[in-house]
Write a protein that holds these residues in place. Sequence first.
Motif, PDB file in Angstrom:
ATOM      1  N   ARG A  53       0.836  -1.198   0.000  1.00 26.59           N
ATOM      2  CA  ARG A  53       0.000   0.000   0.000  1.00 26.59           C
ATOM      3  C   ARG A  53       0.873   1.251   0.000  1.00 26.59           C
ATOM      4  O   ARG A  53       2.075   1.168   0.208  1.00 26.59           O
ATOM      5  CB  ARG A  53      -0.892  -0.013   1.243  1.00 26.59           C
ATOM      6  CG  ARG A  53      -1.843  -1.199   1.294  1.00 26.59           C
ATOM      7  CD  ARG A  53      -2.200  -1.552   2.720  1.00 26.59           C
ATOM      8  NE  ARG A  53      -1.016  -1.912   3.495  1.00 26.59           N
ATOM      9  CZ  ARG A  53      -1.028  -2.173   4.802  1.00 26.59           C
ATOM     10  NH1 ARG A  53      -2.172  -2.104   5.459  1.00 26.59           N
ATOM     11  NH2 ARG A  53       0.081  -2.490   5.440  1.00 26.59           N
ATOM     12  N   VAL A  54       0.219   2.383  -0.220  1.00 26.87           N
ATOM     13  CA  VAL A  54       0.919   3.658  -0.142  1.00 26.87           C
ATOM     14  C   VAL A  54       0.671   4.223   1.251  1.00 26.87           C
ATOM     15  O   VAL A  54      -0.478   4.450   1.643  1.00 26.87           O
ATOM     16  CB  VAL A  54       0.418   4.654  -1.209  1.00 26.87           C
ATOM     17  CG1 VAL A  54       1.119   5.999  -1.043  1.00 26.87           C
ATOM     18  CG2 VAL A  54       0.665   4.089  -2.605  1.00 26.87           C
ATOM     19  N   VAL A  55       1.752   4.408   2.004  1.00 32.64           N
ATOM     20  CA  VAL A  55       1.664   4.951   3.360  1.00 32.64           C
ATOM     21  C   VAL A  55       1.955   6.442   3.286  1.00 32.64           C
ATOM     22  O   VAL A  55       3.061   6.841   2.923  1.00 32.64           O
ATOM     23  CB  VAL A  55       2.662   4.262   4.306  1.00 32.64           C
ATOM     24  CG1 VAL A  55       2.513   4.821   5.717  1.00 32.64           C
ATOM     25  CG2 VAL A  55       2.458   2.751   4.292  1.00 32.64           C
ATOM     26  N   CYS A  56       0.972   7.261   3.589  1.00 34.29           N
ATOM     27  CA  CYS A  56       1.135   8.718   3.537  1.00 34.29           C
ATOM     28  C   CYS A  56       1.439   9.241   4.933  1.00 34.29           C
ATOM     29  O   CYS A  56       0.812   8.813   5.906  1.00 34.29           O
ATOM     30  CB  CYS A  56      -0.130   9.376   2.994  1.00 34.29           C
ATOM     31  SG  CYS A  56      -0.599   8.818   1.341  1.00 34.29           S
ATOM     32  N   THR A  57       2.378  10.176   5.025  1.00 34.76           N
ATOM     33  CA  THR A  57       2.758  10.705   6.334  1.00 34.76           C
ATOM     34  C   THR A  57       3.159  12.161   6.221  1.00 34.76           C
ATOM     35  O   THR A  57       3.581  12.618   5.144  1.00 34.76           O
ATOM     36  CB  THR A  57       3.895   9.863   6.951  1.00 34.76           C
ATOM     37  OG1 THR A  57       4.110  10.253   8.310  1.00 34.76           O
ATOM     38  CG2 THR A  57       5.196  10.015   6.169  1.00 34.76           C
ATOM     39  N   GLY A  58       3.054  12.877   7.300  1.00 34.34           N
ATOM     40  CA  GLY A  58       3.417  14.292   7.329  1.00 34.34           C
ATOM     41  C   GLY A  58       3.001  14.884   8.662  1.00 34.34           C
ATOM     42  O   GLY A  58       2.128  14.360   9.348  1.00 34.34           O
ATOM     43  N   MET A  59       3.645  15.984   9.044  1.00 33.82           N
ATOM     44  CA  MET A  59       3.353  16.662  10.306  1.00 33.82           C
ATOM     45  C   MET A  59       2.562  17.937  10.066  1.00 33.82           C
ATOM     46  O   MET A  59       2.693  18.569   9.016  1.00 33.82           O
ATOM     47  CB  MET A  59       4.652  17.011  11.034  1.00 33.82           C
ATOM     48  CG  MET A  59       5.253  15.872  11.841  1.00 33.82           C
ATOM     49  SD  MET A  59       4.199  15.303  13.197  1.00 33.82           S
ATOM     50  CE  MET A  59       4.161  16.758  14.241  1.00 33.82           C
ATOM     51  N   GLY A  60       1.782  18.338  11.068  1.00 36.76           N
ATOM     52  CA  GLY A  60       1.068  19.606  10.985  1.00 36.76           C
ATOM     53  C   GLY A  60       0.121  19.664   9.802  1.00 36.76           C
ATOM     54  O   GLY A  60      -0.610  18.725   9.513  1.00 36.76           O
ATOM     55  N   LYS A  61       0.141  20.818   9.100  1.00 33.23           N
ATOM     56  CA  LYS A  61      -0.742  20.983   7.944  1.00 33.23           C
ATOM     57  C   LYS A  61      -0.410  19.952   6.869  1.00 33.23           C
ATOM     58  O   LYS A  61      -1.300  19.458   6.179  1.00 33.23           O
ATOM     59  CB  LYS A  61      -0.611  22.397   7.370  1.00 33.23           C
ATOM     60  CG  LYS A  61      -0.920  23.521   8.351  1.00 33.23           C
ATOM     61  CD  LYS A  61      -2.354  23.484   8.822  1.00 33.23           C
ATOM     62  CE  LYS A  61      -2.698  24.736   9.634  1.00 33.23           C
ATOM     63  NZ  LYS A  61      -1.904  24.807  10.893  1.00 33.23           N
ATOM     64  N   SER A  62       0.876  19.643   6.714  1.00 35.31           N
ATOM     65  CA  SER A  62       1.255  18.616   5.737  1.00 35.31           C
ATOM     66  C   SER A  62       0.653  17.267   6.106  1.00 35.31           C
ATOM     67  O   SER A  62       0.317  16.461   5.236  1.00 35.31           O
ATOM     68  CB  SER A  62       2.782  18.495   5.654  1.00 35.31           C
ATOM     69  OG  SER A  62       3.349  19.649   5.085  1.00 35.31           O
ATOM     70  N   GLY A  63       0.492  17.033   7.407  1.00 32.96           N
ATOM     71  CA  GLY A  63      -0.132  15.795   7.846  1.00 32.96           C
ATOM     72  C   GLY A  63      -1.596  15.745   7.463  1.00 32.96           C
ATOM     73  O   GLY A  63      -2.105  14.707   7.033  1.00 32.96           O
ATOM     74  N   HIS A  64      -2.283  16.891   7.596  1.00 31.08           N
ATOM     75  CA  HIS A  64      -3.692  16.938   7.195  1.00 31.08           C
ATOM     76  C   HIS A  64      -3.829  16.667   5.695  1.00 31.08           C
ATOM     77  O   HIS A  64      -4.736  15.957   5.253  1.00 31.08           O
ATOM     78  CB  HIS A  64      -4.281  18.310   7.519  1.00 31.08           C
ATOM     79  CG  HIS A  64      -4.357  18.600   8.995  1.00 31.08           C
ATOM     80  ND1 HIS A  64      -4.882  17.707   9.899  1.00 31.08           N
ATOM     81  CD2 HIS A  64      -3.955  19.681   9.708  1.00 31.08           C
ATOM     82  CE1 HIS A  64      -4.820  18.220  11.114  1.00 31.08           C
ATOM     83  NE2 HIS A  64      -4.261  19.423  11.029  1.00 31.08           N
ATOM     84  N   VAL A  65      -2.923  17.246   4.920  1.00 33.14           N
ATOM     85  CA  VAL A  65      -2.947  17.032   3.473  1.00 33.14           C
ATOM     86  C   VAL A  65      -2.654  15.572   3.157  1.00 33.14           C
ATOM     87  O   VAL A  65      -3.306  14.959   2.305  1.00 33.14           O
ATOM     88  CB  VAL A  65      -1.937  17.960   2.766  1.00 33.14           C
ATOM     89  CG1 VAL A  65      -1.855  17.631   1.277  1.00 33.14           C
ATOM     90  CG2 VAL A  65      -2.330  19.425   2.956  1.00 33.14           C
ATOM     91  N   ALA A  66      -1.674  14.999   3.845  1.00 33.50           N
ATOM     92  CA  ALA A  66      -1.310  13.601   3.610  1.00 33.50           C
ATOM     93  C   ALA A  66      -2.472  12.671   3.919  1.00 33.50           C
ATOM     94  O   ALA A  66      -2.708  11.691   3.209  1.00 33.50           O
ATOM     95  CB  ALA A  66      -0.094  13.231   4.461  1.00 33.50           C
ATOM     96  N   ARG A  67      -3.210  12.994   4.971  1.00 33.39           N
ATOM     97  CA  ARG A  67      -4.366  12.168   5.329  1.00 33.39           C
ATOM     98  C   ARG A  67      -5.426  12.215   4.224  1.00 33.39           C
ATOM     99  O   ARG A  67      -6.026  11.205   3.868  1.00 33.39           O
ATOM    100  CB  ARG A  67      -4.956  12.657   6.653  1.00 33.39           C
ATOM    101  CG  ARG A  67      -6.004  11.719   7.250  1.00 33.39           C
ATOM    102  CD  ARG A  67      -6.599  12.325   8.511  1.00 33.39           C
ATOM    103  NE  ARG A  67      -5.613  12.474   9.561  1.00 33.39           N
ATOM    104  CZ  ARG A  67      -5.307  11.537  10.448  1.00 33.39           C
ATOM    105  NH1 ARG A  67      -5.903  10.359  10.386  1.00 33.39           N
ATOM    106  NH2 ARG A  67      -4.417  11.763  11.391  1.00 33.39           N
ATOM    107  N   LYS A  68      -5.641  13.410   3.663  1.00 33.08           N
ATOM    108  CA  LYS A  68      -6.618  13.536   2.588  1.00 33.08           C
ATOM    109  C   LYS A  68      -6.147  12.806   1.336  1.00 33.08           C
ATOM    110  O   LYS A  68      -6.939  12.154   0.647  1.00 33.08           O
ATOM    111  CB  LYS A  68      -6.852  15.024   2.291  1.00 33.08           C
ATOM    112  CG  LYS A  68      -8.036  15.300   1.359  1.00 33.08           C
ATOM    113  CD  LYS A  68      -7.643  15.254  -0.103  1.00 33.08           C
ATOM    114  CE  LYS A  68      -8.834  15.529  -1.018  1.00 33.08           C
ATOM    115  NZ  LYS A  68      -8.458  15.424  -2.454  1.00 33.08           N
TER     116      LYS A  68
END
Length: 331
Positions: A53-68
């Motif tokens: 699978r593709v695991v998306c990760t990021g902190m802060g606002k980048s984390g919100h974007v990664a989740r979307k």
Amino acid sequence: MPAHVPSATDADCLVASGRRVFQIEAQALEAVGARVGADFALACQRILACRGRVVCTGMGKSGHVARKIAATLASTGTPAFFVHPGEAGHGDLGMITDADAVLALSYSGESDEVLMLLPALRRLGNMVIAMTGRPQSTLAREADVHLDVSVPAEACPLHLAPTSSTTASLAMGDALAVALLEARGFTADDFARSHPAGNLGRRLLLRITDVMHGGQDLPQVGEDASLAEALMEMSRKRLGMTAVAGADGRLAGIFTDGDLRRALDRGIDVRQAGIAQLMTRNPRTVDAGQMAAEAAHLMERHQINGLIVVDADGRAVGALNIHDLLRARVV
């Protein structure tokens, strides 16, 4: 009198501020879109070759974007999920297997929580795709593929709040999802299967057999029945209609509330009349294997409120009306 000096809360100022944001972010998207090229194609190819699978990760606002982005990928045929980089260092790293690809977002490319994951990901052998606004950053240099989402300016006048940059990252995620969707030959039916509770899912997945009244709930009388018998059957089954079967068991006609009103208007003695002289012959029917949305379209096109469902031999096997489709939220 002194001239009016507009304040920041005046309607014109507020509108101008809002429009300026759209202009700045549109320019940012145009700049990032122009850079979509070989690295983007390579990222897509690597994801298509990924066994996991593709695991998306990021902190802060980048984390919100990664989740979307993870949610968009998952709903368009690319299995994906989000892992918080802070939690990954405290056990959630176990969610990532050596078959997975990692999409790491950090506009600065220097987020400590994300960079701390790189050694562990290297040991696992994961392919890392970075999405940053700084091609010379640590994350960009350490990644297998880098997607440049740098923007000319943030829409925030203080140049502090991520605005244009998060919009650009979201758009890049959408671009990945759509390119992968098209490469996989993902269809509307595939989309519906991952959205069974949504409007599209109901329209594309719900079949007539899922909403019709069959078996003991099917209103049906023989062609030799009296009107009184037909009305009793309609009252018991509460569908406002009944199928009328011929001597061979095949559907001979349908009798509805509308047929009853028309009979009364014609002055027919309903106490003596047989159903055969009052029913509608050759009624509109549907096949049990059709989609419920097709039944809705048929009712709308012919301005009718009910349909009899027939099998391959022309025998009535079910009935449904507009209320059944409304309850199922097909219409």
